[in-house]
Design an enzyme around this catalytic site. Structure first.
Site, PDB file in Angstrom:
ATOM      1  N   SER A 135       0.851  -1.193   0.000  1.00 36.40           N
ATOM      2  CA  SER A 135       0.000   0.000   0.000  1.00 36.40           C
ATOM      3  C   SER A 135       0.882   1.237   0.000  1.00 36.40           C
ATOM      4  CB  SER A 135      -0.886   0.012   1.252  1.00 36.40           C
ATOM      5  OG  SER A 135      -1.489   1.281   1.432  1.00 36.40           O
ATOM      6  N   TYR A 148      -1.981  -0.358  10.306  1.00 41.40           N
ATOM      7  CA  TYR A 148      -2.068  -0.760   8.902  1.00 41.40           C
ATOM      8  C   TYR A 148      -0.793  -0.391   8.142  1.00 41.40           C
ATOM      9  CZ  TYR A 148      -3.768  -1.198   4.109  1.00 41.40           C
ATOM     10  OH  TYR A 148      -3.911  -1.559   2.795  1.00 41.40           O
TER      11      TYR A 148
END
Length: 246
Positions: A135, A148
């Site tokens: 990501s 995350y």
């Protein structure tokens, strides 16, 4: 063009979103595709729609990963393309994150991805390709994203070390790091239509190209990294976020 004809590909989390789009693209390019996921009914429905094989496995459980690797070995004998895509979102301020929330994200995004690679290494053919779904948040420092972002930053480090370890077998390992992408994961956040619309508008306002990404664009990048055109590419992260990280 069937540039991947004869290749055996495994896509974790392949029943929706980027995983589904990638399975579709790999199949279109000639690969024999196996998709995995936790939800049996959703997985089988996706496999039927795509015309691919499905195997139920929870990436958050090492025992499931080992059973998956054993099943693929028995049915196919090898893997030429491994797309480690399965993952979950999770975000909150550091002071409010619970141990259960932390473990949920890290167990799937980092530990699960690590052991998926680990258990599939013996099945990877010489010259095969491994791609992690990371990501753009792995290289950003936004509030309320510590867990995350950390899970994906760790994934990128695993990718680079794996690239070094597997290079003697000509196995290439890379990562694709999308930014905000139009998938069902946003709809699963439980927001109403108006709140979801506001969220998407806010996201787009932070993207220089003024649009959200598309799952099929990520799929094409994964397919590219799995083919001969990227035969000299390994240990690299490809950020696909419309310039959001700038």
């Amino acid at each position: 063009m069937e540039q991947l004809k004869g290749k055996v590909a495994v896509v974790t989390g392949g029943n929706s979103g980027i995983g589904y789009a990638t399975a579709k693209e790999l199949k279109a390019q000639g690969a024999e595709v196996i998709i995995t996921g936790r939800r049996k009914e959703a997985l089988e429905a996706a496999a039927a729609a795509l015309g691919v094989t499905s195997l139920v496995a929870d990436q958050g459980k090492v025992a499931d990963i080992e059973a998956l690797a054993a099943a693929v070995k028995q049915q196919y004998g090898r893997v030429d393309i491994l797309f480690i895509n399965a993952g979950v979102l999770g975000g909150a301020a550091i002071e409010t994150v619970t141990e259960a929330e932390y473990d949920h994200v890290m167990n799937i995004n980092t530990k699960g991805a690590f052991f998926t690679l680990s258990r599939f290494v013996p099945l990877l053919s010489e010259g095969s390709s491994v791609v992690f779904l990371s990501s753009n948040t792995a290289t950003m420092n936004k509030a309320n994203s510590a867990v995350y972002s950390t899970s994906k930053a760790a994934l990128n480090k695993i990718m680079k070390i794996a690239a070094a370890e597997l290079a003697p077998r000509k196995i290439r390992v890379n990562a694709v790091s999308p930014g905000p992408t139009e998938t069902e994961i946003l709809n699963k956040m439980g927001l109403g239509d108006e709140k979801l619309k506001e969220l998407k508008q806010w996201i787009v306002s932070n993207v220089p190209l003024a649009t959200m990404g598309r799952a099929q664009d990520v799929a094409k990048m994964v397919a590219h990294l799995s083919g001969e055109a990227s035969a000299f590419v390994t240990g690299s992260e490809f950020i696909m976020d419309g310039g959001m990280h700038l």
